[in-house]
Scaffold this motif. Structure first.
Motif, PDB file in Angstrom:
ATOM      1  N   GLY A 197       0.783  -1.235   0.000  1.00 48.55           N
ATOM      2  CA  GLY A 197       0.000   0.000   0.000  1.00 48.55           C
ATOM      3  C   GLY A 197       0.813   1.282   0.000  1.00 48.55           C
TER       4      GLY A 197
ATOM      5  N   ALA B  17      -0.450   4.942  -0.895  1.00 51.97           N
ATOM      6  CA  ALA B  17      -0.338   5.996   0.125  1.00 51.97           C
ATOM      7  C   ALA B  17       0.301   7.256  -0.464  1.00 51.97           C
ATOM      8  CB  ALA B  17       0.454   5.495   1.327  1.00 51.97           C
TER       9      ALA B  17
ATOM     10  N   THR C  83      -1.492   2.939   6.684  1.00 51.88           N
ATOM     11  CA  THR C  83      -1.314   2.099   5.503  1.00 51.88           C
ATOM     12  C   THR C  83      -1.294   0.621   5.859  1.00 51.88           C
ATOM     13  OG1 THR C  83       0.002   3.863   4.511  1.00 51.88           O
ATOM     14  CG2 THR C  83       0.136   1.708   3.473  1.00 51.88           C
TER      15      THR C  83
ATOM     16  N   ARG D  44      -6.204   7.045   4.896  1.00 54.50           N
ATOM     17  CA  ARG D  44      -5.971   5.632   5.149  1.00 54.50           C
ATOM     18  C   ARG D  44      -6.010   4.806   3.874  1.00 54.50           C
ATOM     19  NH1 ARG D  44     -11.534   3.788   6.582  1.00 54.50           N
ATOM     20  NH2 ARG D  44     -12.847   5.620   6.890  1.00 54.50           N
ATOM     21  N   VAL D  45      -5.122   3.824   3.833  1.00 56.11           N
ATOM     22  CA  VAL D  45      -5.052   2.874   2.726  1.00 56.11           C
ATOM     23  C   VAL D  45      -5.182   1.498   3.349  1.00 56.11           C
ATOM     24  CG1 VAL D  45      -3.555   1.850   0.980  1.00 56.11           C
ATOM     25  CG2 VAL D  45      -3.546   4.335   1.315  1.00 56.11           C
TER      26      VAL D  45
ATOM     27  N   GLY E 264      -7.711   3.659  -1.176  1.00 54.55           N
ATOM     28  CA  GLY E 264      -7.166   4.825  -0.496  1.00 54.55           C
ATOM     29  C   GLY E 264      -8.335   5.731  -0.165  1.00 54.55           C
TER      30      GLY E 264
END
Lengths: 434, 434
Positions: free
Chosen positions: A198, A202, A224, A261-262, A249
């Motif tokens: 991620g 991100a 992440t 946030r991912v 994401g």
């Protein structure tokens, strides 16, 4: 009079950019009102076979020769990484050159510094190609939705991850199996960490959040989580409940601050975003005046990314003669008008959850779990208890919760895992209705 | 220093524009670097109750007072129609004012003349709100895909029509029944002709085709077919074959010229476009470098349309100080670089077809039909023959063809209808795989 471009990097995207500029030269000139020509380029090995014709380009193995060349008006940085590329970009800015880049790591990590230097020199820095490849998502948010207060956005912004999750769902295959295939097909790098953990997403989310909310780039504050823990079992249970799992994401503008946030996310199958498959990308934006809009297309690839690079070139060429204060700001909002809204910590985030746990098939278990969840103010939305397999006493219990504060969920999970009738860890995946 | 806006029309979109500019004033100023304020507005009856607060706006019942006011820099035309609005816009241009409009009929029918006048005066004319409401589709095609040769585009660009077709499919209801509901809900006008006969979509397609291909606006050459002939029966047979019926605007750049057509179209259910439901709009664009991109959102509504108007205002405010030749051209391509590519006549268009006919249930019928189709070089892709209903000797025969020249299909249909075993007319609906 033609505008001269200096290209750093002649790989997949660099070669694609040369190809698009050459093949569509007529259309581009008809649009821009002047020719846009790559006159200089650098590559690590200028003898190497290329996907593009470089006959009319002056090649050099020293990128500084391009960056320092007084004949070049715009530098297109397509080297990648965030060390050498940063030095070259800052050098070019100091030389008064405008910048176009496809480098998400560079912008996400060093954008604040780069824009400050560019602002001082009165030059443009354009980076449409850094997010979602050929989809003009930066332009859409920065200019197309400029009348709106943007509330949140959610995007499938890593094609490799989406390819893996799509194959797992459609073919019932395991994560590691599909990853190996993605590597054979060239979708995933030999070191796939950036994609599957991620980090790449991100980088992109950092950029999208800044132009959406008018905040400085804050890559280090993005929560992440990768997709390596997603099992075939969870993909199937999610489907049974009416959801697809996507690596999203998400950036949300809340009263308390910004969520960045991912993570893997269950979303209802009926959502357009749930039906964005394979290597394709899409970004869904919720804004106060326009409501929801969605932007879909190829998130990577030689010419798809080049499409965004060339669009930026046209923008920069048009705005070159304008006063710097009348140009579109780097991060959509005027540099002196960025907001210091806090970015929320993980424990402050709010989302619904999918939980899967192995429980003993006996009376009282469900009541104990419900009690713990209730105590943390977590409401149950749906629940499936599977029949035990032959000769087994453990069953899969799947719970979908309503929206809850992440810190409450973590407390509840700890307590649930401490129950003697629960075996092993509770698997949890976030869930969004969008 | 604030930029003063004069608004013509304070109805749904005008009121929405005032509301968005007032509510999001801070964000808009942070983006634009200056305030954008509606200082003057005209309406037919200034005493009327409004959806917006007009306390700080100088109101007039004479739009010429706004158009001629020297304090106003930009005129926002939201009256609609293409007669009075045209006079006012040309008047404002003659006064050196920039124009923002949501008026598709005005641009589609009189855009060439308006842009010529604007070019002479060196003023901007922006019309993002004229196509697909709040979706920034004009900007995406004109700027975001500026490096591409655009091959074709296909759009659901009339929300009313899409609402009717969605309800027919999901609820098994008849056309006239759903139309009446749409009128009750305020989606369709008392006179719904523009929506259901495809005229509104043809206005929008005219505009999209011009900015995609760099051709003058040619509304009168758009082949236009409405949705009034679509029956519940065809919706169901289409579904059985794996298709949804959508009212599409299609523009295609072919070797022989440009196809411009609005008609009901079968598209595979797996397409994202097939899953754009209710009043939502979406445009799918195929371009040589980026491949397919799709843009989705609300195609109408007070603030969704206002979102596009305000985005245009920000663009115009930014570019006001720029030299006219460095601004984005009205139709994406420089005014002196528009192409004279011909627009193909209906008989020259190519598409696949869905055919439904009532045939006598006896030997030899199918062979006769196949023979006629074969003679016109029409290949059959799929075929369903239904069982006759009780006490009936006629059955429904449904044929899906491959792509064919329209003139060949029309000849074949005439011959098929002349067969004694065929009763009534053959129903035909075009089909695209996109």
């Amino acid at each position: 009079m033609p505008v001269n471009i200096g290209l750093l990097g002649l790989g997949t995207v660099g070669g694609g950019t040369v190809n698009v500029l050459q093949r569509n030269a007529d259309e581009i000139t008809r649009r821009a009102g002047c020719e846009i020509v790559v006159t200089h380029a650098s590559a690590r090995n200028i003898q190497k076979q290329r996907i593009c014709n470089t006959d009319t380009i002056q090649l050099s193995e020293n990128p500084l020769e391009v960056v320092n060349n007084p004949d070049v008006a715009i530098i297109v940085e397509l080297i990648g990484g965030d060390s050498l590329s940063k030095d070259l970009v800052l050098n070019a800015i100091a030389n008064g050159k405008h910048i176009v880049t496809a480098n998400k790591a560079l912008i996400a990590k060093h954008g604040n510094e780069i824009f400050k230097a560019a602002q001082k020199q009165g030059v443009m820095v354009a980076f449409e190609a850094a997010v979602a490849g050929g989809i003009p998502i930066i332009k859409a948010i920065r200019e197309g939705l400029a009348g709106n207060r943007i509330e949140w956005l959610a995007g499938i912004i890593n094609g490799t991850g989406n390819f893996i999750l799509t194959e797992m769902r459609d073919k019932g295959r395991d994560f590691s199996d599909v990853l190996a295939q993605a590597q054979r097909l060239g979708y995933a790098e030999a070191d796939p960490t950036f994609d599957i953990e991620g980090i790449d997403a991100a980088h992109k989310l950092t950029i999208l959040a800044s132009i959406a909310f008018g905040i400085p780039l804050q890559f280090e504050k993005v929560f992440t989580e990768g997709i390596t823990q997603i099992t075939q079992e969870d993909v199937e249970f999610a489907s049974e409940l009416g959801y697809n799992i996507k690596h999203l994401g998400i950036a949300r503008n809340t009263d308390k601050g910004v969520e960045l946030r991912v993570h893997p996310t269950l979303i209802p199958k009926t959502q357009l975003l749930a039906n964005v498959n394979g290597v394709m990308n899409a970004v869904l934006v919720q804004a106060d005046a326009v409501g929801q809009t969605l932007y879909y297309g190829a998130g990577a690839g030689s010419e798809a990314t080049a499409s965004a690079v060339v669009a930026d070139l046209l923008d920069v060429v048009r705005a070159m003669s304008a006063d710097h204060k009348n140009r579109v700001p780097y991060l959509a909002f005027q540099s002196n008008a960025l907001s210091d809204m806090p970015v929320l910590s993980a424990s402050e985030m709010q989302t619904a959850y999918y939980l899967r746990m192995q429980v003993e098939d006996k009376v009282g278990v469900l009541s104990a779990i419900s009690h713990i969840l209730g105590h943390q103010e977590i409401s149950i939305e749906a629940l499936i208890q599977k029949e035990p397999k032959e000769n087994e006493t453990l069953v899969n219990l799947i719970i979908v919760t309503q929206k809850v504060l992440e810190s409450n969920m973590l407390t509840a999970l700890e307590e649930i895992e401490a129950l003697s009738s629960i075996h092993g860890k509770v698997t949890y995946i976030r869930l969004e209705h969008l």
